[in-house]
Design an enzyme around this catalytic site. Structure first.
Site, PDB file in Angstrom:
ATOM      1  N   ILE A 255       0.844  -1.206   0.000  1.00  0.00           N
ATOM      2  CA  ILE A 255       0.000   0.000   0.000  1.00  0.00           C
ATOM      3  C   ILE A 255       0.879   1.256   0.000  1.00  0.00           C
ATOM      4  O   ILE A 255       0.652   2.193  -0.778  1.00  0.00           O
ATOM      5  CB  ILE A 255      -0.961  -0.019   1.199  1.00  0.00           C
ATOM      6  CG1 ILE A 255      -1.875  -1.259   1.115  1.00  0.00           C
ATOM      7  CG2 ILE A 255      -1.790   1.266   1.247  1.00  0.00           C
ATOM      8  CD1 ILE A 255      -2.737  -1.516   2.333  1.00  0.00           C
TER       9      ILE A 255
ATOM     10  N   TYR B 288      -1.833  -9.065  16.193  1.00  0.00           N
ATOM     11  CA  TYR B 288      -1.771  -8.040  15.133  1.00  0.00           C
ATOM     12  C   TYR B 288      -2.892  -7.014  15.322  1.00  0.00           C
ATOM     13  O   TYR B 288      -2.648  -5.807  15.340  1.00  0.00           O
ATOM     14  CB  TYR B 288      -1.881  -8.711  13.759  1.00  0.00           C
ATOM     15  CG  TYR B 288      -2.112  -7.727  12.633  1.00  0.00           C
ATOM     16  CD1 TYR B 288      -1.103  -6.881  12.197  1.00  0.00           C
ATOM     17  CD2 TYR B 288      -3.361  -7.648  12.006  1.00  0.00           C
ATOM     18  CE1 TYR B 288      -1.330  -5.966  11.168  1.00  0.00           C
ATOM     19  CE2 TYR B 288      -3.589  -6.740  10.977  1.00  0.00           C
ATOM     20  CZ  TYR B 288      -2.572  -5.901  10.568  1.00  0.00           C
ATOM     21  OH  TYR B 288      -2.802  -5.002   9.553  1.00  0.00           O
TER      22      TYR B 288
ATOM     23  N   LYS C 164      -2.619  -2.936  16.160  1.00  0.00           N
ATOM     24  CA  LYS C 164      -3.164  -1.884  15.299  1.00  0.00           C
ATOM     25  C   LYS C 164      -4.146  -1.011  16.087  1.00  0.00           C
ATOM     26  O   LYS C 164      -4.197   0.202  15.910  1.00  0.00           O
ATOM     27  CB  LYS C 164      -3.868  -2.480  14.066  1.00  0.00           C
ATOM     28  CG  LYS C 164      -2.981  -3.254  13.118  1.00  0.00           C
ATOM     29  CD  LYS C 164      -1.787  -2.470  12.619  1.00  0.00           C
ATOM     30  CE  LYS C 164      -2.122  -1.480  11.515  1.00  0.00           C
ATOM     31  NZ  LYS C 164      -0.878  -0.894  10.940  1.00  0.00           N
TER      32      LYS C 164
HETATM   33  P1  NAD Z   1       3.434  -4.591   3.539  1.00  0.00           P
HETATM   34  O1  NAD Z   1       4.034  -5.617   4.446  1.00  0.00           O
HETATM   35  O2  NAD Z   1       3.474  -4.811   2.075  1.00  0.00           O
HETATM   36  O3  NAD Z   1       4.059  -3.176   3.837  1.00  0.00           O
HETATM   37  C1  NAD Z   1       4.562  -2.804   5.092  1.00  0.00           C
HETATM   38  C2  NAD Z   1       5.959  -2.219   4.874  1.00  0.00           C
HETATM   39  O4  NAD Z   1       6.439  -1.801   6.146  1.00  0.00           O
HETATM   40  C3  NAD Z   1       6.969  -3.230   4.312  1.00  0.00           C
HETATM   41  O5  NAD Z   1       7.589  -2.737   3.146  1.00  0.00           O
HETATM   42  C4  NAD Z   1       7.981  -3.414   5.432  1.00  0.00           C
HETATM   43  O6  NAD Z   1       9.316  -3.596   4.960  1.00  0.00           O
HETATM   44  C5  NAD Z   1       7.825  -2.104   6.192  1.00  0.00           C
HETATM   45  N1  NAD Z   1       8.213  -2.258   7.589  1.00  0.00           N
HETATM   46  C6  NAD Z   1       7.934  -3.301   8.421  1.00  0.00           C
HETATM   47  N2  NAD Z   1       8.495  -3.089   9.614  1.00  0.00           N
HETATM   48  C7  NAD Z   1       9.141  -1.894   9.530  1.00  0.00           C
HETATM   49  C8  NAD Z   1       9.928  -1.152  10.441  1.00  0.00           C
HETATM   50  N3  NAD Z   1      10.172  -1.602  11.675  1.00  0.00           N
HETATM   51  N4  NAD Z   1      10.443   0.037  10.033  1.00  0.00           N
HETATM   52  C9  NAD Z   1      10.223   0.485   8.770  1.00  0.00           C
HETATM   53  N5  NAD Z   1       9.493  -0.193   7.857  1.00  0.00           N
HETATM   54  C10 NAD Z   1       8.954  -1.362   8.242  1.00  0.00           C
HETATM   55  O7  NAD Z   1       1.932  -4.441   4.027  1.00  0.00           O
HETATM   56  P2  NAD Z   1       0.721  -3.675   3.319  1.00  0.00           P
HETATM   57  O8  NAD Z   1      -0.269  -4.693   2.917  1.00  0.00           O
HETATM   58  O9  NAD Z   1       1.209  -2.699   2.339  1.00  0.00           O
HETATM   59  O10 NAD Z   1       0.130  -2.897   4.564  1.00  0.00           O
HETATM   60  C11 NAD Z   1       0.393  -1.512   4.783  1.00  0.00           C
HETATM   61  C12 NAD Z   1      -0.326  -1.068   6.029  1.00  0.00           C
HETATM   62  O11 NAD Z   1      -1.724  -1.307   5.902  1.00  0.00           O
HETATM   63  C13 NAD Z   1       0.112  -1.796   7.295  1.00  0.00           C
HETATM   64  O12 NAD Z   1       0.107  -0.861   8.343  1.00  0.00           O
HETATM   65  C14 NAD Z   1      -0.969  -2.833   7.507  1.00  0.00           C
HETATM   66  O13 NAD Z   1      -1.097  -3.153   8.880  1.00  0.00           O
HETATM   67  C15 NAD Z   1      -2.180  -2.089   6.988  1.00  0.00           C
HETATM   68  N6  NAD Z   1      -3.264  -2.946   6.488  1.00  0.00           N
HETATM   69  C16 NAD Z   1      -3.099  -3.663   5.331  1.00  0.00           C
HETATM   70  C17 NAD Z   1      -4.156  -4.433   4.859  1.00  0.00           C
HETATM   71  C18 NAD Z   1      -4.050  -5.223   3.575  1.00  0.00           C
HETATM   72  O14 NAD Z   1      -5.038  -5.868   3.208  1.00  0.00           O
HETATM   73  N7  NAD Z   1      -2.944  -5.204   2.850  1.00  0.00           N
HETATM   74  C19 NAD Z   1      -5.358  -4.502   5.573  1.00  0.00           C
HETATM   75  C20 NAD Z   1      -5.476  -3.780   6.749  1.00  0.00           C
HETATM   76  C21 NAD Z   1      -4.424  -2.988   7.187  1.00  0.00           C
END
Ligand code: NAD
Length: 328
Positions: free
Chosen positions: A12, A154, A158
């Site tokens: 995202i 998780y 959040k």
């Molecule tokens: P993703 O894992 O693709 O992206 C998260 C990014 O955060 C990764 O690139 C990772 O390297 C980086 N990251 C992790 N730990 C880190 C740290 N300590 N310091 C710096 N960077 C760090 O996940 P996503 O699907 O893109 O999700 C993005 C956000 O949306 C997250 O906060 C997730 O909880 C939330 N979310 C996603 C979904 C979904 O369906 N994809 C649904 C609900 C919430």
């Protein structure tokens, strides 16, 4: 205008950074390239951001670093006008194995950013929250008044993070908004998600595998609709201090989704059922009235349209993306 996108090498955050750069903003991405899934996808996300900046008047800078590093976070926030906080340890199932890491990254990391944003007086802090904050539904669709009783570490992490963001808004007047995403999908999505797995298996003549009886329901939300909601917050202040659902209007059973994908790719395949995982939510379904009212949110993609777009993208990127899905 400079925008700090944490987690901008992820799914995202990668799309967000790309859109900001394409719209001629100066984007700084902070991401530690966590090896939760294959780093090739993160490299594609970073390249997409760089390309967007090359084709616009914007700029793109990638900084490899950790949101748990308070000093680095403070330094980066000092130059930012907006912070879009997408970095997180994602994934419901793995959080059951290592809850403390979820707390350190998702809660302490968010607090580092909030402290810096409060001290620097930024324009807005927008964070990614999740439908996982709700837990077992007492009624559906979940509206934002629904009790929040997460059933995974998780979800708990959040919820704690978004409560801190809303508390900082209340106590320190920090303009902060938490967007509760409902299962986001689209190009470059995390390889270990249901849609990428169904698409990959069908392309290889293998039946899609459904965990449980397939009557679980989800609001699969297309990535472009999620990005549009985030973009609105560059100028809209009506949502400050609130948590807002960002879902689709097209709730669907998992077995119907699998059937839809199977029919679009290889209608002769069967569906296969395996044991359900306890930490997985049975049903998620968003009420999106608050998002409509405060952000003018109006998702463009039905599940059929979004899946068709994803399948097109998958076919064009199959050479590098498919192996990552297969090994996830
Ligand atoms: P993703 O894992 O693709 O992206 C998260 C990014 O955060 C990764 O690139 C990772 O390297 C980086 N990251 C992790 N730990 C880190 C740290 N300590 N310091 C710096 N960077 C760090 O996940 P996503 O699907 O893109 O999700 C993005 C956000 O949306 C997250 O906060 C997730 O909880 C939330 N979310 C996603 C979904 C979904 O369906 N994809 C649904 C609900 C919430």
């Amino acid at each position: 205008m400079q925008i700090l996108v944490t987690g901008g090498a992820g799914f995202i955050g990668g799309h967000l950074a790309q859109r900001f750069a394409a719209d001629s903003h100066d984007v700084v991405v902070l991401d530690n390239r966590d090896p939760f899934y294959d780093l090739d996808i993160k490299q594609h996300n970073i390249e997409a951001g760089r390309d967007a900046a090359r084709n616009s008047d914007g700029s793109y800078e990638f900084i490899e670093g950790d949101v748990r590093d308070a000093e680095l976070v403070t330094e980066l926030v000092a130059d930012a006008d907006y912070v879009y906080h997408q970095a997180a340890q994602a994934g419901v199932r793995p959080s059951v194995k290592s809850p403390r890491k979820y707390d350190e990254v998702n809660v302490d990391g968010t607090l580092n950013l909030l402290d810096a944003c409060r001290d620097e007086g930024i324009e807005r802090f927008v964070m990614a929250s999740s439908s996982s904050v709700y837990g077992k539904p007492q009624y559906l669709p979940y509206d934002e008044q629904h009790p929040t009783t997460p059933v995974s570490p998780y979800g708990a992490s959040k919820l704690a993070a978004e409560r801190y963001a809303c508390a900082y808004s209340e106590v320190y007047d920090l303009p902060a908004v938490a967007l509760r995403y409902f299962t986001v999908y689209g190009p470059r999505m995390r390889p270990n998600m249901a849609i990428s797995n169904f698409v990959s298996r069908c392309h290889n003549g293998e039946p899609p595998v459904i965990y449980g009886d397939g009557t679980q329901t989800r609001d699969f939300t297309y990535i472009e609709d999620v990005i549009d909601a985030n973009m609105t917050l560059l100028h809209e202040d009506a949502a400050d201090g609130q948590a807002i659902n960002i879902g689709s209007t097209d709730n669907i059973e998992i077995k119907t989704l699998a059937t839809e994908i199977r029919d679009q790719i290889d209608p002769d395949l069967d569906l296969v059922y395996e044991e359900r995982h306890d930490a997985d939510a049975e049903h998620t379904h968003a009420a999106t009235e608050r998002a409509e009212e405060l952000l003018g949110y109006d998702p463009d993609h039905t599940i059929r349209e979004g899946v068709a777009k994803f399948i097109d993208w998958y076919r064009d990127n199959r050479d590098w993306y498919e192996p990552l899905v297969r090994q996830s």
